[in-house]
Design a protein around this motif. Structure first.
Motif, PDB file in Angstrom:
ATOM      1  N   TRP A 100       0.834  -1.198   0.000  1.00  0.00           N
ATOM      2  CA  TRP A 100       0.000   0.000   0.000  1.00  0.00           C
ATOM      3  C   TRP A 100       0.870   1.249   0.000  1.00  0.00           C
ATOM      4  N   ILE A 101       0.467   2.228  -0.794  1.00  0.00           N
ATOM      5  CA  ILE A 101       1.109   3.541  -0.814  1.00  0.00           C
ATOM      6  C   ILE A 101       0.045   4.551  -0.392  1.00  0.00           C
ATOM      7  N   ALA A 102       0.415   5.465   0.486  1.00  0.00           N
ATOM      8  CA  ALA A 102      -0.560   6.435   0.991  1.00  0.00           C
ATOM      9  C   ALA A 102      -0.028   7.851   0.881  1.00  0.00           C
ATOM     10  N   ARG A 103      -0.943   8.781   0.683  1.00  0.00           N
ATOM     11  CA  ARG A 103      -0.642  10.213   0.752  1.00  0.00           C
ATOM     12  C   ARG A 103      -0.978  10.611   2.181  1.00  0.00           C
ATOM     13  N   THR A 104      -0.010  11.169   2.898  1.00  0.00           N
ATOM     14  CA  THR A 104      -0.193  11.468   4.321  1.00  0.00           C
ATOM     15  C   THR A 104       0.093  12.938   4.612  1.00  0.00           C
ATOM     16  N   LEU A 105      -0.438  13.355   5.743  1.00  0.00           N
ATOM     17  CA  LEU A 105      -0.220  14.713   6.221  1.00  0.00           C
ATOM     18  C   LEU A 105       0.262  14.622   7.671  1.00  0.00           C
ATOM     19  N   PRO A 106       1.394  15.250   8.017  1.00  0.00           N
ATOM     20  CA  PRO A 106       1.872  15.186   9.404  1.00  0.00           C
ATOM     21  C   PRO A 106       0.853  15.790  10.374  1.00  0.00           C
ATOM     22  N   CYS A 107       0.723  15.164  11.537  1.00  0.00           N
ATOM     23  CA  CYS A 107      -0.122  15.661  12.629  1.00  0.00           C
ATOM     24  C   CYS A 107       0.800  16.077  13.775  1.00  0.00           C
ATOM     25  N   GLN A 108       0.282  16.866  14.658  1.00  0.00           N
ATOM     26  CA  GLN A 108       1.083  17.292  15.799  1.00  0.00           C
ATOM     27  C   GLN A 108       1.264  16.143  16.781  1.00  0.00           C
ATOM     28  N   ASN A 109       2.524  15.867  17.129  1.00  0.00           N
ATOM     29  CA  ASN A 109       2.804  14.894  18.191  1.00  0.00           C
ATOM     30  C   ASN A 109       2.448  15.520  19.530  1.00  0.00           C
ATOM     31  N   TRP A 110       2.187  14.678  20.521  1.00  0.00           N
ATOM     32  CA  TRP A 110       1.946  15.190  21.862  1.00  0.00           C
ATOM     33  C   TRP A 110       3.215  15.840  22.396  1.00  0.00           C
ATOM     34  N   GLN A 111       3.036  16.957  23.071  1.00  0.00           N
ATOM     35  CA  GLN A 111       4.175  17.669  23.652  1.00  0.00           C
ATOM     36  C   GLN A 111       4.650  16.960  24.920  1.00  0.00           C
ATOM     37  N   HIS A 112       5.956  16.966  25.117  1.00  0.00           N
ATOM     38  CA  HIS A 112       6.528  16.394  26.334  1.00  0.00           C
ATOM     39  C   HIS A 112       6.100  17.248  27.519  1.00  0.00           C
ATOM     40  N   GLU A 113       5.765  16.586  28.615  1.00  0.00           N
ATOM     41  CA  GLU A 113       5.415  17.322  29.826  1.00  0.00           C
ATOM     42  C   GLU A 113       5.707  16.445  31.039  1.00  0.00           C
ATOM     43  N   PRO A 114       6.094  17.059  32.143  1.00  0.00           N
ATOM     44  CA  PRO A 114       6.382  16.263  33.346  1.00  0.00           C
ATOM     45  C   PRO A 114       5.123  15.599  33.883  1.00  0.00           C
ATOM     46  N   ILE A 115       5.316  14.457  34.518  1.00  0.00           N
ATOM     47  CA  ILE A 115       4.179  13.743  35.110  1.00  0.00           C
ATOM     48  C   ILE A 115       3.786  14.434  36.408  1.00  0.00           C
ATOM     49  N   ALA A 116       2.512  14.788  36.509  1.00  0.00           N
ATOM     50  CA  ALA A 116       1.993  15.380  37.743  1.00  0.00           C
ATOM     51  C   ALA A 116       1.988  14.312  38.833  1.00  0.00           C
ATOM     52  N   GLU A 117       2.062  14.766  40.062  1.00  0.00           N
ATOM     53  CA  GLU A 117       2.196  13.855  41.212  1.00  0.00           C
ATOM     54  C   GLU A 117       1.114  12.784  41.257  1.00  0.00           C
ATOM     55  N   GLU A 118      -0.142  13.157  40.954  1.00  0.00           N
ATOM     56  CA  GLU A 118      -1.218  12.164  41.048  1.00  0.00           C
ATOM     57  C   GLU A 118      -1.113  11.068  39.985  1.00  0.00           C
ATOM     58  N   PHE A 119      -0.266  11.269  38.978  1.00  0.00           N
ATOM     59  CA  PHE A 119      -0.102  10.278  37.905  1.00  0.00           C
ATOM     60  C   PHE A 119       1.197   9.471  38.026  1.00  0.00           C
ATOM     61  N   GLU A 120       1.965   9.699  39.078  1.00  0.00           N
ATOM     62  CA  GLU A 120       3.241   8.983  39.220  1.00  0.00           C
ATOM     63  C   GLU A 120       3.046   7.470  39.285  1.00  0.00           C
ATOM     64  N   ILE A 121       1.882   7.021  39.755  1.00  0.00           N
ATOM     65  CA  ILE A 121       1.592   5.590  39.810  1.00  0.00           C
ATOM     66  C   ILE A 121       1.609   4.972  38.405  1.00  0.00           C
ATOM     67  N   ILE A 122       1.218   5.743  37.406  1.00  0.00           N
ATOM     68  CA  ILE A 122       1.211   5.248  36.026  1.00  0.00           C
ATOM     69  C   ILE A 122       2.634   4.965  35.559  1.00  0.00           C
ATOM     70  N   SER A 123       3.524   5.867  35.887  1.00  0.00           N
ATOM     71  CA  SER A 123       4.931   5.706  35.533  1.00  0.00           C
ATOM     72  C   SER A 123       5.540   4.511  36.270  1.00  0.00           C
ATOM     73  N   ALA A 124       5.237   4.390  37.569  1.00  0.00           N
ATOM     74  CA  ALA A 124       5.758   3.271  38.367  1.00  0.00           C
ATOM     75  C   ALA A 124       5.222   1.935  37.843  1.00  0.00           C
ATOM     76  N   ALA A 125       3.941   1.915  37.444  1.00  0.00           N
ATOM     77  CA  ALA A 125       3.346   0.683  36.919  1.00  0.00           C
ATOM     78  C   ALA A 125       3.969   0.298  35.575  1.00  0.00           C
ATOM     79  N   LEU A 126       4.297   1.291  34.740  1.00  0.00           N
ATOM     80  CA  LEU A 126       4.958   0.998  33.467  1.00  0.00           C
ATOM     81  C   LEU A 126       6.347   0.426  33.713  1.00  0.00           C
TER      82      LEU A 126
END
Length: 192
Positions: A100-126
């Motif tokens: 397959w050949i496709a015509r594509t358009l770049p989309c914005q990647n998610w910006q890097h950001e520090p993990i907020a304290e309440e989400f640190e469990i997600i990082s630890a679980a990963l």
């Protein structure tokens, strides 16, 4: 923005920017696709399979780079892909060799950001997930457990979810809904 022609690698897997996965190439059209990418004829986009669709994939894909390859014991080719840039598939056509050949358009990647304290469990679980799955961890030279975008995208790659549900989260402007989703999933698992 300028559109880019890419060869499509359509798989069940989802790779997002910064993610890495090892893929086995067995069919002649897959090997031809790898050759055309390595020769610089096309860029490569990995798209998630979608049933009853033309092309047979979702319209959100990730431009990937082949960062490693080797021959397996059964003589098939293994490649390691690294996600670089989210792209939207505008149109696609299947060639005679089934690729397959496709015509594509770049989309914005998610910006890097520090993990907020309440989400640190997600990082630890990963981090724990990678300890239990060292083959996945071995694909990375370095992990970014402090980066909310990186962590949430790795969760989307490994969670056993339907691709349509993953891509609804991927299509968001940032990682916040994914972080909320993974946090609720972890809490329900702990509470249950």
């Amino acid at each position: 923005m300028q559109t880019i022609e890419m060869t499509l690698f359509i798989q069940e897997a989802v790779i997002l920017p910064g993610g890495r996965q090892e893929m086995r190439m067995v069919s002649p059209h897959q090997l031809a696709m790898v050759a055309s990418v390595l020769k610089g004829h096309y860029r490569l986009a990995l798209a998630a399979t979608k049933s009853n669709s033309y092309p047979p994939c979702y319209d959100i894909a990730t431009e990937c780079e082949i960062i490693d390859f080797h021959q397996l014991s059964d003589d098939s080719l293994s490649i390691v892909l690294e996600g670089r840039q989210r792209v939207k598939i505008l149109s696609a056509a299947q060639l005679k060799d089934q690729s397959w050949i496709a015509r594509t358009l770049p989309c914005q990647n998610w910006q890097h950001e520090p993990i907020a304290e309440e989400f640190e469990i997600i990082s630890a679980a990963l981090e724990q997930f990678y300890e239990v799955n060292p083959d996945l961890l071995d694909l990375y030279n370095q992990v970014h457990l402090e980066d909310a975008a990186w962590v949430s995208q790795r969760w989307l790659e490994v969670l056993p979810m339907y691709n349509r549900d993953k891509l609804l989260l991927v299509d968001q402007p940032n990682c916040h809904k994914t972080m909320d989703f993974v946090l609720q999933l972890l809490k329900s698992h702990v509470d249950g």
